[in-house]
Enzyme design. Structure first.
Site, PDB file in Angstrom:
ATOM      1  N   GLU A  46     -18.684  22.168 -15.208  1.00  0.00           N
ATOM      2  CA  GLU A  46     -19.075  20.808 -15.604  1.00  0.00           C
ATOM      3  C   GLU A  46     -18.339  19.754 -14.781  1.00  0.00           C
ATOM      4  O   GLU A  46     -18.903  18.738 -14.380  1.00  0.00           O
ATOM      5  CB  GLU A  46     -18.795  20.598 -17.098  1.00  0.00           C
ATOM      6  CG  GLU A  46     -19.692  21.431 -17.982  1.00  0.00           C
ATOM      7  CD  GLU A  46     -19.223  21.418 -19.427  1.00  0.00           C
ATOM      8  OE1 GLU A  46     -19.825  20.696 -20.231  1.00  0.00           O
ATOM      9  OE2 GLU A  46     -18.241  22.116 -19.742  1.00  0.00           O
TER      10      GLU A  46
ATOM     11  N   ASN B  48     -16.543  27.566 -22.960  1.00  0.00           N
ATOM     12  CA  ASN B  48     -17.140  26.403 -22.299  1.00  0.00           C
ATOM     13  C   ASN B  48     -16.952  26.432 -20.788  1.00  0.00           C
ATOM     14  O   ASN B  48     -15.857  26.708 -20.311  1.00  0.00           O
ATOM     15  CB  ASN B  48     -16.523  25.115 -22.862  1.00  0.00           C
ATOM     16  CG  ASN B  48     -16.834  24.936 -24.337  1.00  0.00           C
ATOM     17  OD1 ASN B  48     -17.913  25.315 -24.797  1.00  0.00           O
ATOM     18  ND2 ASN B  48     -15.886  24.402 -25.080  1.00  0.00           N
TER      19      ASN B  48
ATOM     20  N   THR C  29     -39.654  26.516 -10.902  1.00  0.00           N
ATOM     21  CA  THR C  29     -40.002  25.168 -10.438  1.00  0.00           C
ATOM     22  C   THR C  29     -40.168  24.378 -11.730  1.00  0.00           C
ATOM     23  O   THR C  29     -40.635  24.939 -12.739  1.00  0.00           O
ATOM     24  CB  THR C  29     -41.308  25.129  -9.620  1.00  0.00           C
ATOM     25  OG1 THR C  29     -42.367  25.614 -10.443  1.00  0.00           O
ATOM     26  CG2 THR C  29     -41.205  25.970  -8.350  1.00  0.00           C
ATOM     27  N   HIS C  30     -39.757  23.142 -11.741  1.00  0.00           N
ATOM     28  CA  HIS C  30     -39.776  22.326 -12.973  1.00  0.00           C
ATOM     29  C   HIS C  30     -38.960  22.983 -14.094  1.00  0.00           C
ATOM     30  O   HIS C  30     -39.230  22.759 -15.267  1.00  0.00           O
ATOM     31  CB  HIS C  30     -41.199  22.085 -13.476  1.00  0.00           C
ATOM     32  CG  HIS C  30     -42.166  21.687 -12.400  1.00  0.00           C
ATOM     33  ND1 HIS C  30     -42.373  20.386 -12.014  1.00  0.00           N
ATOM     34  CD2 HIS C  30     -42.951  22.447 -11.597  1.00  0.00           C
ATOM     35  CE1 HIS C  30     -43.275  20.356 -11.041  1.00  0.00           C
ATOM     36  NE2 HIS C  30     -43.634  21.593 -10.753  1.00  0.00           N
TER      37      HIS C  30
ATOM     38  N   LYS D 179      -8.181   3.337   1.611  1.00  0.00           N
ATOM     39  CA  LYS D 179      -7.423   4.578   1.474  1.00  0.00           C
ATOM     40  C   LYS D 179      -7.504   5.241   0.111  1.00  0.00           C
ATOM     41  O   LYS D 179      -7.797   6.433   0.021  1.00  0.00           O
ATOM     42  CB  LYS D 179      -5.960   4.341   1.858  1.00  0.00           C
ATOM     43  CG  LYS D 179      -5.789   4.274   3.357  1.00  0.00           C
ATOM     44  CD  LYS D 179      -4.422   3.805   3.767  1.00  0.00           C
ATOM     45  CE  LYS D 179      -4.494   2.955   4.995  1.00  0.00           C
ATOM     46  NZ  LYS D 179      -5.187   1.655   4.798  1.00  0.00           N
TER      47      LYS D 179
ATOM     48  N   ASN E 161      -2.233  -2.790  13.018  1.00  0.00           N
ATOM     49  CA  ASN E 161      -3.687  -2.630  12.956  1.00  0.00           C
ATOM     50  C   ASN E 161      -4.173  -1.389  13.704  1.00  0.00           C
ATOM     51  O   ASN E 161      -4.989  -0.629  13.190  1.00  0.00           O
ATOM     52  CB  ASN E 161      -4.375  -3.883  13.497  1.00  0.00           C
ATOM     53  CG  ASN E 161      -4.080  -5.095  12.641  1.00  0.00           C
ATOM     54  OD1 ASN E 161      -3.520  -4.956  11.542  1.00  0.00           O
ATOM     55  ND2 ASN E 161      -4.437  -6.274  13.123  1.00  0.00           N
TER      56      ASN E 161
ATOM     57  N   GLN F 215      -7.516  -2.354   3.790  1.00  0.00           N
ATOM     58  CA  GLN F 215      -6.502  -1.525   3.141  1.00  0.00           C
ATOM     59  C   GLN F 215      -7.090  -0.812   1.919  1.00  0.00           C
ATOM     60  O   GLN F 215      -6.551   0.195   1.468  1.00  0.00           O
ATOM     61  CB  GLN F 215      -5.313  -2.399   2.735  1.00  0.00           C
ATOM     62  CG  GLN F 215      -4.187  -1.655   2.063  1.00  0.00           C
ATOM     63  CD  GLN F 215      -2.934  -2.501   1.979  1.00  0.00           C
ATOM     64  OE1 GLN F 215      -2.254  -2.715   2.966  1.00  0.00           O
ATOM     65  NE2 GLN F 215      -2.649  -3.014   0.794  1.00  0.00           N
TER      66      GLN F 215
ATOM     67  N   TYR G   4      -9.574  -6.982  12.264  1.00  0.00           N
ATOM     68  CA  TYR G   4      -8.944  -6.483  11.040  1.00  0.00           C
ATOM     69  C   TYR G   4      -8.853  -7.559   9.960  1.00  0.00           C
ATOM     70  O   TYR G   4      -8.555  -8.718  10.235  1.00  0.00           O
ATOM     71  CB  TYR G   4      -7.528  -5.965  11.345  1.00  0.00           C
ATOM     72  CG  TYR G   4      -6.806  -5.446  10.115  1.00  0.00           C
ATOM     73  CD1 TYR G   4      -6.973  -4.139   9.688  1.00  0.00           C
ATOM     74  CD2 TYR G   4      -5.981  -6.287   9.347  1.00  0.00           C
ATOM     75  CE1 TYR G   4      -6.333  -3.661   8.554  1.00  0.00           C
ATOM     76  CE2 TYR G   4      -5.340  -5.813   8.210  1.00  0.00           C
ATOM     77  CZ  TYR G   4      -5.519  -4.500   7.820  1.00  0.00           C
ATOM     78  OH  TYR G   4      -4.893  -4.031   6.688  1.00  0.00           O
TER      79      TYR G   4
ATOM     80  N   SER H  50       0.830  -1.212   0.000  1.00  0.00           N
ATOM     81  CA  SER H  50       0.000   0.000   0.000  1.00  0.00           C
ATOM     82  C   SER H  50       0.863   1.259   0.000  1.00  0.00           C
ATOM     83  O   SER H  50       0.337   2.366  -0.002  1.00  0.00           O
ATOM     84  CB  SER H  50      -0.925   0.005   1.222  1.00  0.00           C
ATOM     85  OG  SER H  50      -0.174  -0.157   2.417  1.00  0.00           O
TER      86      SER H  50
ATOM     87  N   LYS I 262     -16.769  29.912 -28.943  1.00  0.00           N
ATOM     88  CA  LYS I 262     -17.188  29.169 -27.757  1.00  0.00           C
ATOM     89  C   LYS I 262     -16.445  29.516 -26.491  1.00  0.00           C
ATOM     90  O   LYS I 262     -15.303  29.918 -26.495  1.00  0.00           O
ATOM     91  CB  LYS I 262     -17.097  27.656 -28.015  1.00  0.00           C
ATOM     92  CG  LYS I 262     -18.158  27.247 -28.992  1.00  0.00           C
ATOM     93  CD  LYS I 262     -18.672  25.873 -28.807  1.00  0.00           C
ATOM     94  CE  LYS I 262     -19.309  25.562 -27.490  1.00  0.00           C
ATOM     95  NZ  LYS I 262     -19.653  24.140 -27.458  1.00  0.00           N
TER      96      LYS I 262
END
Ligand code: ARG
Length: 489
Positions: free
Chosen positions: A298, A293, A163-164, A333, A118, A330, A325, A31, A291
């Site tokens: 996003e 963007n 709304t909507h 993480k 542990n 592991q 454990y 790890s 453009k």
């Protein structure tokens, strides 16, 4: 005699092993590639542990001093980028300990008395998540302050409320921005709440059952800023709900940011044109020169995917694991690091976008005025001034809207004769409620969109976030708005 194979086996635990691990085993097991991030917490935990071992007479003062000095050197090596991480040593805990042994010799081997990896990893990760929560809460507060500042400037700016995603009623842009301040306030609260629960010290739980040494877990708890030691060693080494809870809070926050980001995308489109995002947070197109963007928005909209994914991944990993454990844990993480990083970056991007966005007040106003958005105000006026039941008022207003539609004008374009045609009881006072300014100013009920409310709420938030008292700013336009009397009769 030691066999050549045995010499290759892991020097930290290889006593009974005759062969080195397979290369694939090393790859799946290690790890260190990702848990090296925990080096500060790991070293802080070891220093607290060594200090406690000496204080309780388990370790000599001489060994303790060598360990503390050696750990400081290791820390300096890692911080300066000189440290060579080894995959054969699996993880951060063994990398640090092995380097310590190279530096100070046998005393390093005494550091692991009365602990295990542990409880060590549980301690390190709690400390790490705790620090990250503090960072995130600070970032959320920063974004809230940015929003509050913009909301004060836009307290009287008319925006269509939807709304909507259909034009519903006019609102103020400031009120809309403060809605996110409320959401973010709860997000920060959830993270702070998770922090309170996670702030217990697992160190000294050892592998799973505790230890026969006369350790002082209160002492290490205090040294590491924990409120108290964990009360059950099995729970302490196998609990990962502190991350799950943090990821759940992070997911909700990311969901809020995603909604806001989506509004940024919509608002900055040519069709809406409500805001212009700055060059700093947009990109151009390599083929279409016109453009602009909203990439940052996003991406913030999308980050919820990986953040919620992390929560989901870890819940699935933890589900069905027997105590205590297992190596499965592991897997906590990478996903958690990725999710917390993603949220932190999203908060930073959103804070930048909010500070830089330029509202187009004329566009917002024109859009808010379209679609008979003050129809509810007509109905409310009929109820208030003529004592007509709301259901009937709704019906009459429907006819008013239909007439305006036939005439191809807005509600404010109807003459008093037009109104009387529909209901003779209506008089010229109706005109006062037809403007969008009057509509928003009238909504002064607590929590409503009225500019005065926005300024009051902005001042409340500013006071809360800065810890200094702030009075509400004065309205710019004369009371009841510039275009007519919007006051409640
Ligand atoms: N790298 C391990 C983890 O992240 C540390 C704990 C290892 N414990 C063990 N018994 N192998 O979970």
């Amino acid at each position: 005699m030691v066999s050549p194979d045995k010499a290759l086996s892991n020097k930290m635990w290889g006593g009974r092993f005759a062969e080195a691990p397979d290369a694939i085993m090393e790859e799946i097991n290690a790890s260190i590639g990702f848990d090296q991030r925990l080096f500060r917490q790991d070293i802080a935990g070891s220093k607290a542990h060594a200090t406690m071992l000496a204080a309780t007479g388990i370790l000599t003062q001489t060994d303790r001093d060598a360990i503390l000095a050696g750990l400081d050197e290791v820390l300096a090596e890692i911080e300066s980028g000189q440290f060579k991480f080894s995959r054969a040593l699996e993880d951060i805990h063994m990398n640090v300990e092995s380097r310590l042994r190279e530096k100070i010799g046998d005393a390093a081997g005494r550091l692991h008395t009365a602990r295990s990896r542990n409880d060590q990893v549980a301690t390190d990760f709690r400390l790490y998540v705790r620090d990250y929560i503090d960072t995130l809460v600070g970032q959320i507060r920063g974004l809230q302050l940015g929003l509050v500042a913009r909301a004060e400037d836009e307290a009287e700016t008319i925006l269509p409320g939807f709304t909507h995603l259909q034009n519903a009623q006019p609102i103020t842009f400031g009120h809309h921005l403060l809605a996110y301040v409320e959401m973010l306030g709860r997000d920060a609260g959830r993270l702070e709440d998770a922090r309170k629960r996670l702030n217990e010290n697992p160190l000294g739980s050892a592998a799973l059952a505790g230890t026969p040494y006369p350790i002082d877990r209160d002492m290490t708890a205090q040294a590491l800023g924990f409120d108290r030691p964990t009360a059950n060693s099995l729970d302490a080494v196998s609990d990962r709900d502190f991350i799950l809870e943090t990821l759940a809070a992070a997911s909700i926050c990311a969901m809020h940011l995603s909604r806001f980001a989506e509004e940024m995308v919509i608002w900055s489109s040519a069709q809406f044109g409500f805001v212009r995002l700055s060059d700093k947070f947009t990109t151009g197109s390599s083929i279409m020169p016109q453009k602009r963007n909203p990439d940052a928005a996003e991406l913030v909209r999308a980050k919820i995917g990986r953040i919620l994914g992390a929560l989901n991944a870890l819940l699935v990993v933890m589900k069905g694991l027997p105590l205590a454990y297992s190596k499965d844990m592991q897997e906590d993480k990478e996903v958690a690091f990725d999710a917390l990083d993603a949220l932190s970056l999203s908060l930073a991007a959103m804070t930048g976008m909010v500070a830089d966005m330029v509202p187009n007040r004329e566009r917002m106003h024109a859009s808010a005025s379209a679609g008979f958005s003050t129809a509810t105000d007509v109905a409310d006026w009929l109820v208030r001034e003529l004592n007509i039941p709301f259901r009937d008022a709704h019906h009459i207003t429907g006819q008013v809207v239909s007439l305006a539609e036939q005439k191809g004008c807005g509600l404010e374009g109807l003459t008093i004769e037009d109104f009387k045609l529909i209901d003779h009881r209506i008089d010229s006072r109706i005109h006062k409620v037809l403007t969008v300014e009057a509509s928003v100013a009238a909504r002064a009920s607590y929590g409503g969109t009225a500019p005065a409310n926005v300024l009051a709420q902005a001042a409340r938030w500013k006071s809360e976030l800065t810890g200094e008292h702030h009075e509400p700013r004065a309205l710019k336009a004369k009371k009841h708005g510039g275009h007519g009397d919007g006051g409640i009769a």
